[in-house]
Design a protein around this motif. Structure first.
Motif, short mmCIF file in Angstrom:
data_model
loop_
_atom_site.label_atom_id
_atom_site.label_comp_id
_atom_site.label_asym_id
_atom_site.label_seq_id
_atom_site.Cartn_x
_atom_site.Cartn_y
_atom_site.Cartn_z
N MET A 1 8.34 -3.65 -7.39
CA MET A 1 7.90 -2.37 -6.57
C MET A 1 8.05 -1.39 -7.47
SD MET A 1 10.51 -3.30 -3.40
CE MET A 1 12.03 -3.14 -3.92
N ASN A 2 6.82 -0.99 -7.89
CA ASN A 2 6.42 0.19 -8.92
C ASN A 2 5.96 1.33 -8.13
OD1 ASN A 2 7.19 -1.49 -11.12
ND2 ASN A 2 5.21 -2.33 -11.32
N THR A 3 5.41 1.21 -7.06
CA THR A 3 5.02 2.42 -6.07
C THR A 3 5.58 2.12 -4.81
OG1 THR A 3 3.03 1.20 -5.31
CG2 THR A 3 2.86 2.34 -7.52
N LEU A 4 5.81 3.54 -4.30
CA LEU A 4 5.97 3.79 -2.89
C LEU A 4 5.21 2.83 -2.08
CD1 LEU A 4 7.47 7.30 -2.90
CD2 LEU A 4 8.52 5.23 -3.11
N GLU A 5 3.74 3.02 -2.23
CA GLU A 5 2.93 2.49 -1.35
C GLU A 5 3.15 0.84 -1.11
OE1 GLU A 5 1.33 6.12 -2.56
OE2 GLU A 5 2.13 4.36 -3.94
N SER A 6 3.69 0.30 -2.28
CA SER A 6 3.69 -1.23 -2.37
C SER A 6 5.09 -1.76 -1.39
CB SER A 6 3.95 -1.92 -3.71
OG SER A 6 5.02 -1.34 -4.29
N ILE A 7 6.01 -0.58 -1.28
CA ILE A 7 7.16 -1.13 -0.29
C ILE A 7 6.98 -0.10 0.95
CG2 ILE A 7 8.46 -1.56 -2.40
CD1 ILE A 7 9.75 1.12 -2.05
N SER A 8 5.96 0.17 1.22
CA SER A 8 5.95 0.98 2.49
C SER A 8 6.20 0.19 3.84
CB SER A 8 4.37 1.75 2.62
OG SER A 8 3.31 0.75 2.74
N SER A 9 6.18 -1.23 3.95
CA SER A 9 6.40 -1.84 4.94
C SER A 9 8.04 -2.23 5.14
CB SER A 9 5.61 -3.20 4.77
OG SER A 9 6.17 -3.96 3.57
N LYS A 10 8.71 -1.72 4.09
CA LYS A 10 10.16 -1.94 3.95
C LYS A 10 10.82 -0.60 3.95
CE LYS A 10 9.90 -6.54 1.88
NZ LYS A 10 10.32 -7.33 0.66
N TYR A 17 13.19 4.96 -5.11
CA TYR A 17 12.49 6.38 -5.29
C TYR A 17 13.04 7.23 -6.37
CZ TYR A 17 11.11 10.99 -3.59
OH TYR A 17 10.44 12.26 -3.67
N TYR A 18 14.13 7.36 -6.66
CA TYR A 18 14.73 8.21 -7.64
C TYR A 18 14.03 7.76 -9.19
CZ TYR A 18 17.74 10.82 -10.68
OH TYR A 18 18.17 11.82 -11.85
N ALA A 92 11.69 14.61 -1.91
CA ALA A 92 11.52 13.77 -0.88
C ALA A 92 11.70 14.40 0.70
CB ALA A 92 12.85 12.86 -0.89
N VAL A 93 12.63 15.41 0.39
CA VAL A 93 12.40 16.28 1.77
C VAL A 93 11.09 16.83 1.99
CG1 VAL A 93 13.25 18.44 2.99
CG2 VAL A 93 14.83 16.70 1.64
N ASP A 94 10.41 17.25 1.04
CA ASP A 94 9.15 17.87 1.22
C ASP A 94 7.92 16.92 1.47
OD1 ASP A 94 9.99 20.44 0.50
OD2 ASP A 94 9.51 20.25 -1.67
N GLU A 95 8.31 15.62 1.28
CA GLU A 95 7.30 14.73 1.29
C GLU A 95 7.66 13.88 2.57
OE1 GLU A 95 7.50 12.07 -2.14
OE2 GLU A 95 7.01 13.77 -3.32
N GLY A 96 8.55 14.37 3.28
CA GLY A 96 8.88 13.85 4.76
C GLY A 96 9.56 12.53 4.68
N TYR A 97 10.02 11.92 3.68
CA TYR A 97 11.06 10.84 3.57
C TYR A 97 12.31 11.01 4.05
CZ TYR A 97 7.18 8.71 0.63
OH TYR A 97 6.19 8.38 0.12
N ILE A 98 12.83 12.30 3.94
CA ILE A 98 14.12 12.69 4.43
C ILE A 98 13.84 14.04 5.18
CG2 ILE A 98 16.57 13.41 4.01
CD1 ILE A 98 16.12 12.33 1.03
N SER A 99 14.50 13.99 6.59
CA SER A 99 14.16 15.01 7.51
C SER A 99 15.12 16.44 7.15
CB SER A 99 14.80 14.51 8.93
OG SER A 99 16.03 14.19 8.79
#
Length: 312
Positions: A1-10, A17-18, A92-99
């Motif tokens: 899992m090298n990119t966030l896109e490839s793990i978007s279903s999980k 992420y870090y 991650a907050v700016d990108e919407g992954y964390i509220s």
């Protein structure tokens, strides 16, 4: 899992992420020694929260992470760990992954600091140490110890010195690079732009090194023949300290010793900062606050004596 896109279903794990964040934003943009600290932070995430989804990183989860880390580290180390994580979390907050920002109002804890070893020697102790050095006709670690004591250079800066860095006629030493002793060797840039500097040398050191450098190629590091370790240099220095019956300090402690002696001799903070290659005077003030405060106390005594001698 090298990119966030490839793990978007999980669920995206915070450690994943870090790891991606430091690869994209830090790798190649910072010095290797700093990059190693980010990688160390990642290894601790894998150890402490390997399965925590990024979306579940709230204030309680983050505080628990810090507390678990602090149970094995001093407070300052925990603070450094917090700072290495915070920028990635804010992204991650700016990108919407964390509220919401989970680092807000984080409480930094840590174990009680260990008893600190002496960081520097006084002038009498330094003289005793230097008298114990075996300064032969060949370059050795003893010559490195002498040069750092007389210039205040960093260990990596001293290792990178070549004969071309010595301007013996002008009695100066140019610091323009470092040596990658923690990695595979080779020249690296200095810590910062301010670290590039010319250090005036005393005449005795000039005469000694003029003889030592005579047969060494201009571009060859004078102190490096094979893989060299900071621990080896520290062991040699410790042996001399024991022989001289002075407190055992590290190679970096020689840099502190150099700066301390200059400050006690009345050299200005600005001049000491330039000689050490600090990026600003604030760094010097923070590092040597205890000495500056001691000097200020002496200054107050001098001022009071002067004022008491004035006629009314």
């Amino acid at each position: 899992m090298n990119t966030l896109e490839s793990i978007s279903s999980k669920p995206i794990l915070f450690c994943d992420y870090y790891k991606q964040w430091i690869t994209i934003y830090k790798e190649g943009a910072i010095r290797p020694v700093t990059m190693s600290k980010y990688n160390m932070a990642y290894r601790w995430l894998v150890k402490l929260i390997p399965n925590l989804p990024l979306a579940d990183l709230d204030r309680i989860a983050y505080q628990k992470l810090l507390n678990d880390y602090a149970s094995e580290h001093e407070r300052q180390t925990t603070m450094d760990f917090h700072h290495h994580l915070k920028c990635a979390i804010l992204d991650a907050v700016d990108e919407g992954y964390i509220s919401r920002d989970p680092t807000r109002k984080a409480v930094i804890k840590g174990k009680s600091p260990r008893t600190k070893k002496p960081k520097y020697l006084n002038q009498y102790e330094l003289h005793k140490l230097l008298d114990d050095l075996r300064l032969t006709a060949d370059i050795s670690m003893d010559w490195l110890i002498l040069l750092i004591a007389k210039t205040g250079m960093r260990f990596s800066e001293a290792l990178a010195l070549t004969p071309s860095d010595f301007n013996l006629s002008h009695q100066t030493l140019t610091v323009s690079k470092t040596w990658d002793y923690k990695g595979s060797g080779g020249f690296l840039p200095t810590k910062n732009k301010s670290s590039i500097r010319k250090i005036p040398l005393d005449w005795q050191t000039v005469i000694q090194f003029a003889e030592l450098l005579r047969d060494i190629p201009e571009d060859k590091p004078i102190f490096v023949n094979d893989k060299i370790y900071n621990s080896t240099a520290n062991d040699i220095l410790a042996r001399h300290c024991r022989n001289a019956e002075v407190p055992i300090i590290s190679i970096h402690g020689l840099r502190h010793t150099h700066a301390s002696l200059l400050l006690f001799a009345g050299v200005s903070i600005a001049s000491v900062a330039r000689r050490l290659g600090h990026s600003n005077i604030t760094t010097t003030q923070k590092t040597y606050l205890h000495i500056i405060q001691e000097l200020e106390s002496k200054d107050i005594d001098i001022i009071m004596r002067s004022l008491s001698n004035l006629n009314s």
